[in-house]
Design an enzyme around this catalytic site. Structure first.
Site, PDB file in Angstrom:
ATOM      1  N   HIS A 118    -114.886 -36.724 -92.536  1.00  0.00           N
ATOM      2  CA  HIS A 118    -114.088 -36.981 -93.725  1.00  0.00           C
ATOM      3  C   HIS A 118    -113.536 -38.400 -93.808  1.00  0.00           C
ATOM      4  O   HIS A 118    -113.022 -38.796 -94.863  1.00  0.00           O
ATOM      5  CB  HIS A 118    -112.943 -35.967 -93.817  1.00  0.00           C
ATOM      6  CG  HIS A 118    -112.729 -35.450 -95.203  1.00  0.00           C
ATOM      7  ND1 HIS A 118    -112.096 -34.263 -95.479  1.00  0.00           N
ATOM      8  CD2 HIS A 118    -113.074 -35.962 -96.424  1.00  0.00           C
ATOM      9  CE1 HIS A 118    -112.047 -34.057 -96.780  1.00  0.00           C
ATOM     10  NE2 HIS A 118    -112.634 -35.075 -97.384  1.00  0.00           N
ATOM     11  N   ASP A 140    -109.669 -28.373 -98.483  1.00  0.00           N
ATOM     12  CA  ASP A 140    -109.629 -28.677 -97.056  1.00  0.00           C
ATOM     13  C   ASP A 140    -108.612 -27.783 -96.368  1.00  0.00           C
ATOM     14  O   ASP A 140    -107.590 -27.415 -96.960  1.00  0.00           O
ATOM     15  CB  ASP A 140    -109.205 -30.145 -96.873  1.00  0.00           C
ATOM     16  CG  ASP A 140    -109.627 -30.753 -95.548  1.00  0.00           C
ATOM     17  OD1 ASP A 140    -109.566 -30.056 -94.524  1.00  0.00           O
ATOM     18  OD2 ASP A 140    -109.988 -31.945 -95.533  1.00  0.00           O
ATOM     19  N   HIS A 142    -107.015 -29.032 -93.920  1.00  0.00           N
ATOM     20  CA  HIS A 142    -106.097 -30.023 -93.369  1.00  0.00           C
ATOM     21  C   HIS A 142    -105.606 -30.989 -94.443  1.00  0.00           C
ATOM     22  O   HIS A 142    -106.254 -31.153 -95.491  1.00  0.00           O
ATOM     23  CB  HIS A 142    -106.800 -30.806 -92.252  1.00  0.00           C
ATOM     24  CG  HIS A 142    -107.391 -29.938 -91.194  1.00  0.00           C
ATOM     25  ND1 HIS A 142    -108.699 -29.476 -91.252  1.00  0.00           N
ATOM     26  CD2 HIS A 142    -106.852 -29.419 -90.060  1.00  0.00           C
ATOM     27  CE1 HIS A 142    -108.934 -28.706 -90.199  1.00  0.00           C
ATOM     28  NE2 HIS A 142    -107.843 -28.655 -89.460  1.00  0.00           N
ATOM     29  N   ASP A 144    -105.117 -34.406 -94.058  1.00  0.00           N
ATOM     30  CA  ASP A 144    -105.835 -35.685 -94.005  1.00  0.00           C
ATOM     31  C   ASP A 144    -105.024 -36.843 -94.579  1.00  0.00           C
ATOM     32  O   ASP A 144    -105.569 -37.766 -95.190  1.00  0.00           O
ATOM     33  CB  ASP A 144    -107.180 -35.585 -94.748  1.00  0.00           C
ATOM     34  CG  ASP A 144    -108.172 -34.691 -94.034  1.00  0.00           C
ATOM     35  OD1 ASP A 144    -107.873 -34.260 -92.903  1.00  0.00           O
ATOM     36  OD2 ASP A 144    -109.240 -34.414 -94.596  1.00  0.00           O
ATOM     37  N   HIS A 157    -110.608 -39.288 -89.327  1.00  0.00           N
ATOM     38  CA  HIS A 157    -110.947 -38.303 -90.363  1.00  0.00           C
ATOM     39  C   HIS A 157    -109.718 -37.526 -90.825  1.00  0.00           C
ATOM     40  O   HIS A 157    -109.788 -36.794 -91.816  1.00  0.00           O
ATOM     41  CB  HIS A 157    -112.076 -37.370 -89.915  1.00  0.00           C
ATOM     42  CG  HIS A 157    -111.719 -36.352 -88.880  1.00  0.00           C
ATOM     43  ND1 HIS A 157    -112.483 -35.224 -88.655  1.00  0.00           N
ATOM     44  CD2 HIS A 157    -110.697 -36.281 -87.992  1.00  0.00           C
ATOM     45  CE1 HIS A 157    -111.958 -34.509 -87.680  1.00  0.00           C
ATOM     46  NE2 HIS A 157    -110.879 -35.129 -87.267  1.00  0.00           N
ATOM     47  N   ASP A 244    -114.270 -30.400 -97.947  1.00  0.00           N
ATOM     48  CA  ASP A 244    -114.445 -30.317 -96.503  1.00  0.00           C
ATOM     49  C   ASP A 244    -114.858 -28.894 -96.175  1.00  0.00           C
ATOM     50  O   ASP A 244    -114.169 -27.930 -96.534  1.00  0.00           O
ATOM     51  CB  ASP A 244    -113.128 -30.672 -95.804  1.00  0.00           C
ATOM     52  CG  ASP A 244    -113.259 -30.806 -94.302  1.00  0.00           C
ATOM     53  OD1 ASP A 244    -114.045 -30.048 -93.696  1.00  0.00           O
ATOM     54  OD2 ASP A 244    -112.557 -31.652 -93.714  1.00  0.00           O
ATOM     55  N   ASP A 246    -114.614 -27.223 -93.634  1.00  0.00           N
ATOM     56  CA  ASP A 246    -113.673 -26.411 -92.857  1.00  0.00           C
ATOM     57  C   ASP A 246    -112.663 -25.693 -93.743  1.00  0.00           C
ATOM     58  O   ASP A 246    -111.843 -24.913 -93.248  1.00  0.00           O
ATOM     59  CB  ASP A 246    -112.997 -27.226 -91.752  1.00  0.00           C
ATOM     60  CG  ASP A 246    -111.978 -28.250 -92.234  1.00  0.00           C
ATOM     61  OD1 ASP A 246    -111.424 -28.115 -93.336  1.00  0.00           O
ATOM     62  OD2 ASP A 246    -111.725 -29.223 -91.477  1.00  0.00           O
ATOM     63  N   GLU A 290    -118.212 -32.862 -93.189  1.00  0.00           N
ATOM     64  CA  GLU A 290    -117.872 -32.189 -91.935  1.00  0.00           C
ATOM     65  C   GLU A 290    -118.836 -31.087 -91.515  1.00  0.00           C
ATOM     66  O   GLU A 290    -118.485 -30.221 -90.716  1.00  0.00           O
ATOM     67  CB  GLU A 290    -116.429 -31.664 -91.954  1.00  0.00           C
ATOM     68  CG  GLU A 290    -115.361 -32.748 -92.071  1.00  0.00           C
ATOM     69  CD  GLU A 290    -115.093 -33.513 -90.777  1.00  0.00           C
ATOM     70  OE1 GLU A 290    -115.681 -33.146 -89.739  1.00  0.00           O
ATOM     71  OE2 GLU A 290    -114.277 -34.466 -90.814  1.00  0.00           O
TER      72      GLU A 290
END
Length: 318
Positions: A118, A140, A142, A144, A157, A244, A246, A290
């Site tokens: 990312h 995402d 997260h 980030d 990332h 992303d 994830d 990712e």
């Protein structure tokens, strides 16, 4: 969901006459992990193969020949930026990517960036900001939005949004701040894992942050509708969508490096992408990041990533 009747700011995902520039960014520097650099080519090949074999020549025909962004290989020298590993090498690649995305957007095409980790989105965001006020939808697990001062890992990332806001290592911020991004124009979908500094930054807005629990409680349709309405009310000139992998639950996406339980289902993800594609948002660019094929040798994660990217571009059941 509000719609915008503005021919000057179309949703480029939805217009079958708009060509799609495909950029492959084999970035592993931001994640500091082998394998994620293989995700770009694996996803590109799987996507084109899927569209061909499943009979979507109209979508496949929109995809222009892929452009490979030069990225330094992951090595043991992490650079001289404290707690922002490989920042200068990442900045060099993102500068090239930003130029490519900007040229694509300015020419009226759609920019699709395949990763890679990312950190590459520093370049995607910088290139997308040319038309004016930029809205961002960040799907995402997260946030980030770390800086070196608050990052627990030093992995870049986890910092692309901070760079887009002009914070963090100067080499990255100098590129990222070209996006012109404001926190009020940032929408998260699917958050499940925030570092303490990120939680403090996002707790009271002005970014709109939907957690995994919000998706469960309110449903993906309501989440997308409210997100679209926010960005339309802000009168953004362009939107970048960053996905992303994830964000998905690890049970369906094991081939990614920072897995967090409780993620989006396949159905929620495809529904979200379809709604965004049909929305009145002026989406000009997107990235899918990712994928790490080494973490799922079965190829299942690559196939899921390709299916979701195809859904983003318009593949439907009927």
């Amino acid at each position: 969901m509000r719609m915008r009747d503005d021919a000057a700011r179309p949703n480029r995902l939805a217009d079958p006459d708009i060509a799609i520039d495909v950029f492959r960014a084999p970035m592993a520097l931001g994640a500091n992990r082998d394998g994620v650099d293989q995700g770009a080519s694996a996803l590109d090949e799987a996507l084109r193969r899927r569209l061909d074999t499943r009979g979507y020549p109209e979508i496949l025909g929109r995809l222009r020949p892929s452009v490979d962004i030069p990225v330094a290989p992951l090595g043991t020298d992490r650079g001289d930026e404290p707690n922002a590993w490989h920042a200068r090498d990442i900045a060099a690649a993102c500068a090239v990517l930003a130029g490519g995305v900007a040229e694509s957007v300015e020419a009226g095409r759609m920019a699709l960036v395949l990763g890679g980790d990312h950190a590459l989105s520093v370049g995607s965001l910088a290139g997308a900001g040319g038309p004016g006020r930029l809205g961002v939808i960040w799907v995402d697990a997260h946030g980030d939005i770390n800086t070196p001062e608050i990052s627990p890992s030093g992995n870049v990332h986890g910092m692309p949004l901070a760079a887009a806001l002009g914070h963090g290592p100067r080499a990255l911020a100098a590129i990222g701040e070209r996006s012109g991004l404001r926190l009020a124009d940032l929408v998260y979908i699917g958050l499940r894992d925030l570092d303490p500094g990120e939680r403090a930054l996002l707790a009271d807005g002005p970014a709109l942050a939907w957690t995994g629990d919000d998706v469960e409680d309110r449903g993906i349709d309501e989440i997308v509708t409210a997100s679209v309405d926010r960005l339309l009310a802000n009168d953004v000139d362009a939107v970048h969508l960053s996905f992303d992998l994830d964000a998905l639950d690890p049970t369906i996406m094991p081939g990614t490096g920072t897995r967090v339980p409780g993620g989006l289902t396949y159905r929620e993800a495809t529904r979200m992408l379809a709604l965004l594609r049909r929305s009145g948002l002026p989406i000009v660019s997107a990235d899918v990041v990712e994928l790490n094929p080494l973490l799922d040798p079965s190829g299942g994660s690559t196939a899921i990533a390709a299916a979701l990217t195809a859904a983003l571009l318009g593949e439907t059941i009927l």
